[in-house]
Motif scaffolding. Structure first.
Motif, mmCIF file in Angstrom:
data_model
loop_
_atom_site.group_PDB
_atom_site.id
_atom_site.type_symbol
_atom_site.label_atom_id
_atom_site.label_comp_id
_atom_site.label_asym_id
_atom_site.label_seq_id
_atom_site.Cartn_x
_atom_site.Cartn_y
_atom_site.Cartn_z
ATOM 1 N N SER A 169 -20.979 -4.833 3.219
ATOM 2 C CA SER A 169 -20.703 -5.314 4.605
ATOM 3 C C SER A 169 -19.127 -4.903 5.044
ATOM 4 C CB SER A 169 -20.491 -6.955 4.588
ATOM 5 O OG SER A 169 -19.737 -7.361 5.704
ATOM 6 N N CYS A 170 -19.066 -4.119 6.108
ATOM 7 C CA CYS A 170 -17.604 -3.856 6.458
ATOM 8 C C CYS A 170 -17.099 -4.734 7.335
ATOM 9 C CB CYS A 170 -17.821 -2.501 6.988
ATOM 10 S SG CYS A 170 -18.810 -1.868 8.039
ATOM 11 N N ALA A 171 -17.701 -5.849 7.715
ATOM 12 C CA ALA A 171 -17.247 -6.718 8.819
ATOM 13 C C ALA A 171 -15.738 -7.192 8.793
ATOM 14 C CB ALA A 171 -17.638 -8.146 8.621
ATOM 15 N N GLY A 172 -15.048 -6.995 7.588
ATOM 16 C CA GLY A 172 -13.639 -6.830 7.572
ATOM 17 C C GLY A 172 -12.895 -5.756 7.946
ATOM 18 N N ALA A 173 -13.577 -4.621 8.499
ATOM 19 C CA ALA A 173 -12.913 -3.420 8.873
ATOM 20 C C ALA A 173 -13.143 -3.472 10.644
ATOM 21 C CB ALA A 173 -13.499 -2.298 8.465
ATOM 22 N N ILE A 174 -13.948 -4.342 11.096
ATOM 23 C CA ILE A 174 -14.300 -4.260 12.425
ATOM 24 C C ILE A 174 -13.205 -4.724 13.327
ATOM 25 C CG2 ILE A 174 -16.017 -4.696 14.382
ATOM 26 C CD1 ILE A 174 -17.182 -2.956 11.985
ATOM 27 N N GLY A 175 -12.764 -3.997 14.296
ATOM 28 C CA GLY A 175 -11.798 -4.341 15.297
ATOM 29 C C GLY A 175 -10.488 -3.839 14.767
ATOM 30 N N LYS A 176 -10.541 -3.194 13.559
ATOM 31 C CA LYS A 176 -8.980 -2.574 13.021
ATOM 32 C C LYS A 176 -9.165 -0.850 13.277
ATOM 33 C CE LYS A 176 -8.057 -5.817 10.027
ATOM 34 N NZ LYS A 176 -8.635 -6.316 8.921
ATOM 35 N N LYS A 236 -10.250 -3.369 0.756
ATOM 36 C CA LYS A 236 -9.882 -4.436 1.885
ATOM 37 C C LYS A 236 -10.823 -4.380 2.888
ATOM 38 C CE LYS A 236 -6.227 -5.060 4.548
ATOM 39 N NZ LYS A 236 -5.011 -4.303 5.042
ATOM 40 N N GLY A 237 -11.383 -5.642 2.924
ATOM 41 C CA GLY A 237 -12.382 -5.820 3.956
ATOM 42 C C GLY A 237 -13.869 -5.546 3.785
ATOM 43 N N ILE A 238 -14.230 -5.309 2.613
ATOM 44 C CA ILE A 238 -15.658 -4.847 2.143
ATOM 45 C C ILE A 238 -16.113 -5.957 1.130
ATOM 46 C CG2 ILE A 238 -16.906 -3.244 0.832
ATOM 47 C CD1 ILE A 238 -15.865 -2.047 3.594
ATOM 48 N N CYS A 273 -15.120 6.353 -4.167
ATOM 49 C CA CYS A 273 -14.942 4.853 -3.749
ATOM 50 C C CYS A 273 -13.202 4.823 -3.758
ATOM 51 C CB CYS A 273 -15.275 4.044 -5.196
ATOM 52 S SG CYS A 273 -17.095 3.679 -5.033
ATOM 53 N N LYS A 274 -12.758 5.558 -4.410
ATOM 54 C CA LYS A 274 -11.217 5.472 -4.286
ATOM 55 C C LYS A 274 -10.669 5.933 -2.693
ATOM 56 C CE LYS A 274 -9.497 7.007 -8.712
ATOM 57 N NZ LYS A 274 -9.377 8.432 -9.523
ATOM 58 N N ARG A 275 -11.508 6.890 -2.345
ATOM 59 C CA ARG A 275 -11.271 7.247 -0.742
ATOM 60 C C ARG A 275 -11.604 6.132 0.099
ATOM 61 N NH1 ARG A 275 -13.628 13.573 -0.161
ATOM 62 N NH2 ARG A 275 -12.665 14.303 -1.943
ATOM 63 N N ILE A 276 -12.650 5.550 -0.297
ATOM 64 C CA ILE A 276 -13.004 4.251 0.674
ATOM 65 C C ILE A 276 -12.035 3.283 0.566
ATOM 66 C CG2 ILE A 276 -14.683 2.504 0.882
ATOM 67 C CD1 ILE A 276 -16.742 4.304 0.026
ATOM 68 N N GLN A 277 -11.411 2.954 -0.790
ATOM 69 C CA GLN A 277 -10.414 2.086 -0.872
ATOM 70 C C GLN A 277 -9.019 2.261 -0.025
ATOM 71 O OE1 GLN A 277 -9.663 1.611 -4.915
ATOM 72 N NE2 GLN A 277 -11.267 0.395 -5.486
ATOM 73 N N ARG A 278 -8.630 3.595 -0.128
ATOM 74 C CA ARG A 278 -7.848 4.226 0.813
ATOM 75 C C ARG A 278 -7.791 3.873 2.160
ATOM 76 N NH1 ARG A 278 -6.233 9.719 -1.423
ATOM 77 N NH2 ARG A 278 -8.041 10.450 0.234
ATOM 78 N N PHE A 279 -8.820 4.453 2.669
ATOM 79 C CA PHE A 279 -9.590 4.182 3.944
ATOM 80 C C PHE A 279 -9.343 2.958 4.640
ATOM 81 C CE2 PHE A 279 -12.726 3.754 7.400
ATOM 82 C CZ PHE A 279 -12.325 4.619 8.086
ATOM 83 N N CYS A 280 -9.757 1.810 3.768
ATOM 84 C CA CYS A 280 -9.850 0.508 4.278
ATOM 85 C C CYS A 280 -8.383 -0.052 4.104
ATOM 86 C CB CYS A 280 -10.904 -0.197 3.249
ATOM 87 S SG CYS A 280 -12.420 -0.080 3.716
#
Ligand code: GLU
Length: 400
Positions: free
Chosen positions: A329-336, A313-315, A389-396
């Protein structure tokens, strides 16, 4: 601290090295860390190269050598430039240093004066700008966009050139984006450069052999022979030959520049490690077929990582055609806010929290002058990449 040189205030520690060191420290302290920080192939150094180094040791090749390389290595480099790049250099036009980084450093420090400008397409490798700043000159970043596949556009290059421009730095395939320029893309840039005879071209071809999907590698002096007299073609053994820690880089270019680089190196490190130079001779002259085998594996890993990251999500992760990096890009994660309550204000916060909360190390885009994004090196095992990548998916997925 007043004791330290003022020039040090102009630069930052290398972020790629800082992240790799931090990941190593956390691992040593028992944390479960997946390190996607360092740009370093996980494949072992080829056996024939290791054997050549051992043989050099046994035959006593442990003494000083010529400062910028043994004649046998210069001959192997001359042959490599002719074979792979259609570039004719004489041994007197070759400089060998302790890694590509030293070669770039020598060339910049040997030529820059205060007021000089160096054009650097961004996102760019962390060390270009800092070396320029150490030399007292000014880095001029020219932004590239995800829409253009992070490839510099000729109009943007034209606009950035001023009477003060000394060098144009070119890097394809690119660290950190993986962007690779085709023949036509390079031709458009060299057409601009031909019109500005005071601009020299420094091309960092470190990822030459790491190119996928049938794309063919070209280097500027090959594409535009009129640039040959003002181009330094830099390359190295670290990435394609899995020799990162062995530290051998080299360049071909005009003799006066090569002589100046030798002068500088003679007052710093002297020769690159003697026995490793013999390993480099074997690497360049020996069998090359393992490179294609590695690339098949790298391309598979790239596809896996791009697909899994685009499900986070957000990547948003483009699919590059070279090197072993992706630059999402991690623009979708900024501000979260993260699951553990950390507010993500920028890409450095993003990678710091990702390391803290999920044990995945990567490098923030700000270090490469390209935010908000992060660099992942996929030069590691498929299992580790899948888990990361699974961890990044969980984190996001947990960001609110
Ligand atoms: N060039 C590699 C990287 O970008 C190695 C570390 C460094 O020298 O920056 O990760």
């Amino acid at each position: 601290m007043g004791f330290l040189a003022e020039s040090l205030n102009r630069i930052q520690p290398s972020a790629t090295i800082a992240v790799s060191m931090k990941a190593r420290q956390l691992k040593a302290a028992g944390r479960d860390i997946i390190s996607l920080g360092a740009g370093e192939p996980d494949f072992d150094t080829p056996e024939n190269v290791k054997n050549a180094i051992k043989a050099a040791l046994d035959k006593g090749a442990t003494k000083y050598t010529d400062v910028d390389g043994i004649p046998e290595l210069k001959a192997a480099i001359v042959a490599k430039f002719a074979r792979d790049n259609d570039l004719a250099y004489k041994p007197s036009q070759i400089s060998v240093g302790t890694g590509g980084k030293q070669v770039l450093y020598n060339a910049l420090l040997a030529t820059l004066n205060p007021g000089d400008e160096v054009i650097i397409p961004a996102p760019c490798w962390v060390s270009y700008a800092d070396i320029v700043l150490l030399g007292g000159a000014t880095p001029v970043f020219v932004a590239t966009t995800m829409e253009d596949g992070f490839r510099l556009q000729p109009e943007a290059l034209e606009k950035a050139i001023t009477p003060k421009t000394k060098w144009f730095m070119f890097n394809s395939p690119s660290n950190p984006t993986g962007a690779a320029y085709g023949l036509e893309d390079i031709k458009k840039l060299t057409d601009v450069l031909v019109r500005h005879p005071h601009v020299w071209v420094m091309t960092d071809d470190m990822y030459e052999h790491l190119i996928f999907d049938g794309l063919k590698f070209y280097t500027p002096a090959q594409v535009e022979p009129r640039l040959y007299e003002r181009t330094l073609t830099v390359n190295g053994l670290s990435k394609a030959y899995c020799m990162t820690g062995l530290r051998i880089g080299y360049a071909g270019g005009p003799e006066p520049l090569i002589n100046a680089m030798r002068k500088l190196q003679s007052q710093s490190t002297s020769n690159p490690t003697s026995v490793i130079q013999w390993g480099a001779v074997e690497a360049l002259n020996g069998p090359q077929d393992f490179i294609a085998e590695h690339n098949t594996e790298f391309a598979k890993r790239r596809d896996l990582v791009v697909s899994m990251l685009n499900q986070a999500k957000g990547i948003a992760c483009p699919k590059p055609q070279g090197a072993f990096y992706v630059y999402p890009s991690c623009a979708g994660a900024i501000g979260k806010t993260t699951a553990k309550g950390t507010k993500i204000g920028n890409d450095e916060d993003f990678v710091t929290a990702l390391l803290e909360e999920e044990g995945v190390a990567c490098v923030h885009g700000a270090a490469f002058e390209g935010s908000p994004a992060f660099r992942i090196s996929y030069a590691t095992s498929t299992e580790a990449l899948e888990e990361a990548c699974k961890r990044i998916q969980r984190f996001c997925g947990n960001l609110t």
